[in-house]
Design a protein around this motif. Structure first.
Motif, PDB file in Angstrom:
ATOM      1  N   THR A  43       0.845  -1.182   0.000  1.00 39.71           N
ATOM      2  CA  THR A  43       0.000   0.000   0.000  1.00 39.71           C
ATOM      3  C   THR A  43       0.880   1.232   0.000  1.00 39.71           C
ATOM      4  O   THR A  43       1.662   1.448   0.918  1.00 39.71           O
ATOM      5  CB  THR A  43      -0.903   0.014   1.246  1.00 39.71           C
ATOM      6  N   SER A  44       0.780   2.036  -1.029  1.00 38.94           N
ATOM      7  CA  SER A  44       1.552   3.267  -1.112  1.00 38.94           C
ATOM      8  C   SER A  44       0.687   4.426  -0.660  1.00 38.94           C
ATOM      9  O   SER A  44      -0.475   4.262  -0.318  1.00 38.94           O
ATOM     10  CB  SER A  44       2.021   3.501  -2.548  1.00 38.94           C
ATOM     11  N   GLU A  45       1.255   5.620  -0.653  1.00 38.86           N
ATOM     12  CA  GLU A  45       0.495   6.791  -0.249  1.00 38.86           C
ATOM     13  C   GLU A  45      -0.689   7.003  -1.190  1.00 38.86           C
ATOM     14  O   GLU A  45      -1.785   7.349  -0.781  1.00 38.86           O
ATOM     15  CB  GLU A  45       1.404   8.029  -0.251  1.00 38.86           C
ATOM     16  N   LYS A  46      -0.454   6.793  -2.477  1.00 38.55           N
ATOM     17  CA  LYS A  46      -1.532   6.941  -3.440  1.00 38.55           C
ATOM     18  C   LYS A  46      -2.410   5.698  -3.441  1.00 38.55           C
ATOM     19  O   LYS A  46      -3.589   5.758  -3.767  1.00 38.55           O
ATOM     20  CB  LYS A  46      -0.951   7.176  -4.844  1.00 38.55           C
ATOM     21  N   GLY A  47      -1.817   4.567  -3.073  1.00 40.86           N
ATOM     22  CA  GLY A  47      -2.569   3.330  -2.989  1.00 40.86           C
ATOM     23  C   GLY A  47      -2.683   2.633  -4.334  1.00 40.86           C
ATOM     24  O   GLY A  47      -2.960   3.249  -5.346  1.00 40.86           O
ATOM     25  N   PHE A  48      -2.436   1.324  -4.349  1.00 42.95           N
ATOM     26  CA  PHE A  48      -2.685   0.543  -5.553  1.00 42.95           C
ATOM     27  C   PHE A  48      -2.968  -0.880  -5.133  1.00 42.95           C
ATOM     28  O   PHE A  48      -2.523  -1.341  -4.080  1.00 42.95           O
ATOM     29  CB  PHE A  48      -1.518   0.605  -6.537  1.00 42.95           C
ATOM     30  N   PHE A  62      11.065   1.038 -14.293  1.00 48.68           N
ATOM     31  CA  PHE A  62      11.182   1.822 -13.064  1.00 48.68           C
ATOM     32  C   PHE A  62      11.575   3.249 -13.425  1.00 48.68           C
ATOM     33  O   PHE A  62      12.339   3.480 -14.362  1.00 48.68           O
ATOM     34  CB  PHE A  62      12.236   1.219 -12.128  1.00 48.68           C
ATOM     35  N   ARG A  63      11.078   4.198 -12.642  1.00 52.48           N
ATOM     36  CA  ARG A  63      11.400   5.590 -12.882  1.00 52.48           C
ATOM     37  C   ARG A  63      12.829   5.890 -12.450  1.00 52.48           C
ATOM     38  O   ARG A  63      13.307   5.359 -11.445  1.00 52.48           O
ATOM     39  CB  ARG A  63      10.443   6.490 -12.112  1.00 52.48           C
ATOM     40  N   ASP A  64      13.483   6.748 -13.190  1.00 46.55           N
ATOM     41  CA  ASP A  64      14.812   7.195 -12.793  1.00 46.55           C
ATOM     42  C   ASP A  64      14.711   8.034 -11.513  1.00 46.55           C
ATOM     43  O   ASP A  64      13.782   8.830 -11.358  1.00 46.55           O
ATOM     44  CB  ASP A  64      15.448   8.045 -13.897  1.00 46.55           C
ATOM     45  N   GLY A  65      15.677   7.835 -10.624  1.00 40.65           N
ATOM     46  CA  GLY A  65      15.713   8.616  -9.396  1.00 40.65           C
ATOM     47  C   GLY A  65      16.237   7.806  -8.232  1.00 40.65           C
ATOM     48  O   GLY A  65      16.584   6.624  -8.367  1.00 40.65           O
ATOM     49  N   PHE A  66      16.290   8.442  -7.053  1.00 41.20           N
ATOM     50  CA  PHE A  66      16.741   7.787  -5.823  1.00 41.20           C
ATOM     51  C   PHE A  66      15.540   7.198  -5.091  1.00 41.20           C
ATOM     52  O   PHE A  66      14.537   7.885  -4.869  1.00 41.20           O
ATOM     53  CB  PHE A  66      17.455   8.789  -4.911  1.00 41.20           C
ATOM     54  N   TYR A  67      15.661   5.932  -4.668  1.00 36.94           N
ATOM     55  CA  TYR A  67      14.588   5.273  -3.925  1.00 36.94           C
ATOM     56  C   TYR A  67      14.932   5.261  -2.436  1.00 36.94           C
ATOM     57  O   TYR A  67      15.881   4.596  -2.019  1.00 36.94           O
ATOM     58  CB  TYR A  67      14.369   3.855  -4.455  1.00 36.94           C
ATOM     59  N   ILE A  68      14.170   6.033  -1.677  1.00 37.09           N
ATOM     60  CA  ILE A  68      14.423   6.146  -0.240  1.00 37.09           C
ATOM     61  C   ILE A  68      13.676   5.019   0.466  1.00 37.09           C
ATOM     62  O   ILE A  68      12.486   5.117   0.772  1.00 37.09           O
ATOM     63  CB  ILE A  68      13.969   7.518   0.304  1.00 37.09           C
ATOM     64  N   GLY A  69      14.371   3.940   0.710  1.00 35.85           N
ATOM     65  CA  GLY A  69      13.768   2.770   1.346  1.00 35.85           C
ATOM     66  C   GLY A  69      13.207   1.783   0.336  1.00 35.85           C
ATOM     67  O   GLY A  69      12.936   2.112  -0.822  1.00 35.85           O
ATOM     68  N   ARG A  70      13.028   0.559   0.795  1.00 32.29           N
ATOM     69  CA  ARG A  70      12.553  -0.534  -0.059  1.00 32.29           C
ATOM     70  C   ARG A  70      11.125  -0.312  -0.537  1.00 32.29           C
ATOM     71  O   ARG A  70      10.779  -0.622  -1.664  1.00 32.29           O
ATOM     72  CB  ARG A  70      12.639  -1.838   0.739  1.00 32.29           C
ATOM     73  N   ARG A  71      10.286   0.240   0.333  1.00 36.69           N
ATOM     74  CA  ARG A  71       8.881   0.456  -0.030  1.00 36.69           C
ATOM     75  C   ARG A  71       8.760   1.417  -1.214  1.00 36.69           C
ATOM     76  O   ARG A  71       7.915   1.232  -2.085  1.00 36.69           O
ATOM     77  CB  ARG A  71       8.097   0.980   1.173  1.00 36.69           C
ATOM     78  N   ALA A  72       9.595   2.443  -1.234  1.00 35.80           N
ATOM     79  CA  ALA A  72       9.552   3.402  -2.347  1.00 35.80           C
ATOM     80  C   ALA A  72       9.881   2.696  -3.662  1.00 35.80           C
ATOM     81  O   ALA A  72       9.289   2.986  -4.706  1.00 35.80           O
ATOM     82  CB  ALA A  72      10.533   4.545  -2.095  1.00 35.80           C
ATOM     83  N   PHE A  73      10.817   1.744  -3.610  1.00 37.73           N
ATOM     84  CA  PHE A  73      11.197   1.002  -4.813  1.00 37.73           C
ATOM     85  C   PHE A  73      10.033   0.144  -5.299  1.00 37.73           C
ATOM     86  O   PHE A  73       9.692   0.141  -6.485  1.00 37.73           O
ATOM     87  CB  PHE A  73      12.417   0.132  -4.527  1.00 37.73           C
ATOM     88  N   LEU A  74       9.382  -0.580  -4.374  1.00 31.39           N
ATOM     89  CA  LEU A  74       8.276  -1.447  -4.748  1.00 31.39           C
ATOM     90  C   LEU A  74       7.041  -0.655  -5.156  1.00 31.39           C
ATOM     91  O   LEU A  74       6.139  -1.196  -5.799  1.00 31.39           O
ATOM     92  CB  LEU A  74       7.947  -2.399  -3.594  1.00 31.39           C
ATOM     93  N   SER A  75       6.994   0.613  -4.768  1.00 30.08           N
ATOM     94  CA  SER A  75       5.893   1.487  -5.172  1.00 30.08           C
ATOM     95  C   SER A  75       6.244   2.294  -6.418  1.00 30.08           C
ATOM     96  O   SER A  75       5.412   3.051  -6.921  1.00 30.08           O
ATOM     97  CB  SER A  75       5.533   2.450  -4.033  1.00 30.08           C
ATOM     98  N   ASN A  76       7.478   2.148  -6.897  1.00 24.44           N
ATOM     99  CA  ASN A  76       7.970   2.896  -8.057  1.00 24.44           C
ATOM    100  C   ASN A  76       7.805   4.396  -7.843  1.00 24.44           C
ATOM    101  O   ASN A  76       7.318   5.125  -8.720  1.00 24.44           O
ATOM    102  CB  ASN A  76       7.248   2.452  -9.337  1.00 24.44           C
ATOM    103  N   GLN A  77       8.208   4.860  -6.652  1.00 33.05           N
ATOM    104  CA  GLN A  77       8.066   6.265  -6.297  1.00 33.05           C
ATOM    105  C   GLN A  77       9.426   6.821  -5.847  1.00 33.05           C
ATOM    106  O   GLN A  77       9.699   6.952  -4.657  1.00 33.05           O
ATOM    107  CB  GLN A  77       7.036   6.431  -5.183  1.00 33.05           C
TER     108      GLN A  77
END
Length: 254
Positions: A43-48, A62-77
């Motif tokens: 469950t991400s902030e936006k939710g899916f 995956f989007r280019d950028g820095f992933y702060i934590g594992r959850r951000a990576f799995l949320s592609n945020q």
């Protein structure tokens, strides 16, 4: 009497063989029908949910950028590069490495406030669709295989980014349950595995693989039944089969 016993013995043997054949066929049907394992849908902030998620494949972007934590990576945020406060030109092809060499970076929030992230907070980053994962003192190493169980290859020729100030392991949950590897000198190549849904990164061995596939009874029983020699030979096939039967689901972004 002997003829009767011989005939009875043959009938029993045929019956057992038939039962075994039925059992074998049933097992095959179960293997074909069984999808085993619940997909990881966080469950991400936006939710899916499973409705707006997709099974991971090599085509997933995956989007280019820095992933702060594992959850951000799995949320592609990720934290996209345009939100990072830096003096490095955005057109510089080595911008990610140069930012990481600073030991941390500030991110511009939506309300224009600044938040500082230490390198230890970064699970990894994506640049030009290539994902580099934070392996602590080994630096950021290119991911080899992504799935519910991931594989990373480390060696002297492995594509990686080594920040000058070193890297922490906080993104793995702290030193006590964090990265379980030691980086040795030389040109030897070592492979590591970890579960994307949590846990430490460990050396890719039959023993460690058995620990990680326990939640799939069919794959586990098939692998644990092999002798030590064949377990070594079947490590890669078993890892691939586990990931095939236990797919990773990721969000769809339009």
């Amino acid at each position: 009497m002997r003829k009767y016993l011989l005939a009875l013995s043959c009938l029993i043997s045929l019956s057992i063989a038939a039962q075994e054949e039925v059992s074998y066929d049933s097992t095959l049907e179960q293997l074909e029908a069984d999808t085993s394992g619940k997909p990881i849908v966080l469950t991400s902030e936006k939710g899916f949910t499973l409705k707006d998620s997709i099974k991971y494949s090599a085509n997933y972007q995956f989007r280019d950028g820095f992933y702060i934590g594992r959850r951000a990576f799995l949320s592609n945020q990720p934290v996209t590069i345009d939100r990072v406060l830096t003096t490095v030109p955005y057109t510089d092809p080595d911008i990610y490495a140069k930012i990481l060499n600073g030991g941390g970076f500030k991110v511009i929030q939506e309300d224009s406030s600044l938040v500082y992230h230490n390198i230890a907070d970064v699970f990894g980053f994506v640049q030009n669709r290539v994902f580099y994962i934070n392996l602590g003192q080994a630096g950021f190493v290119r991911m080899s295989d992504l799935g519910k169980i991931c594989k990373v290859v480390y060696g002297s020729s492995t594509p990686r980014i080594q920040p000058a100030g070193g890297v922490g392991v906080n993104s793995w949950g702290g030193a006590s349950v964090g990265i379980g590897i030691q980086i040795n000198g030389g040109s030897n190549v070592t492979e590591y595995i970890f579960r994307i849904d949590g846990g430490p990164i460990v050396e890719f061995t039959p023993e460690m693989l058995l620990e990680m596939i326990k939640d799939d009874e069919i794959v586990f029983n098939s692998y644990v039944g092999l002798n030590k020699r064949y377990r070594m030979k079947e490590m890669y096939n078993t890892l691939n089969e586990y990931n095939r039967r236990n797919p990773l689901y990721l969000p769809i972004y339009k």
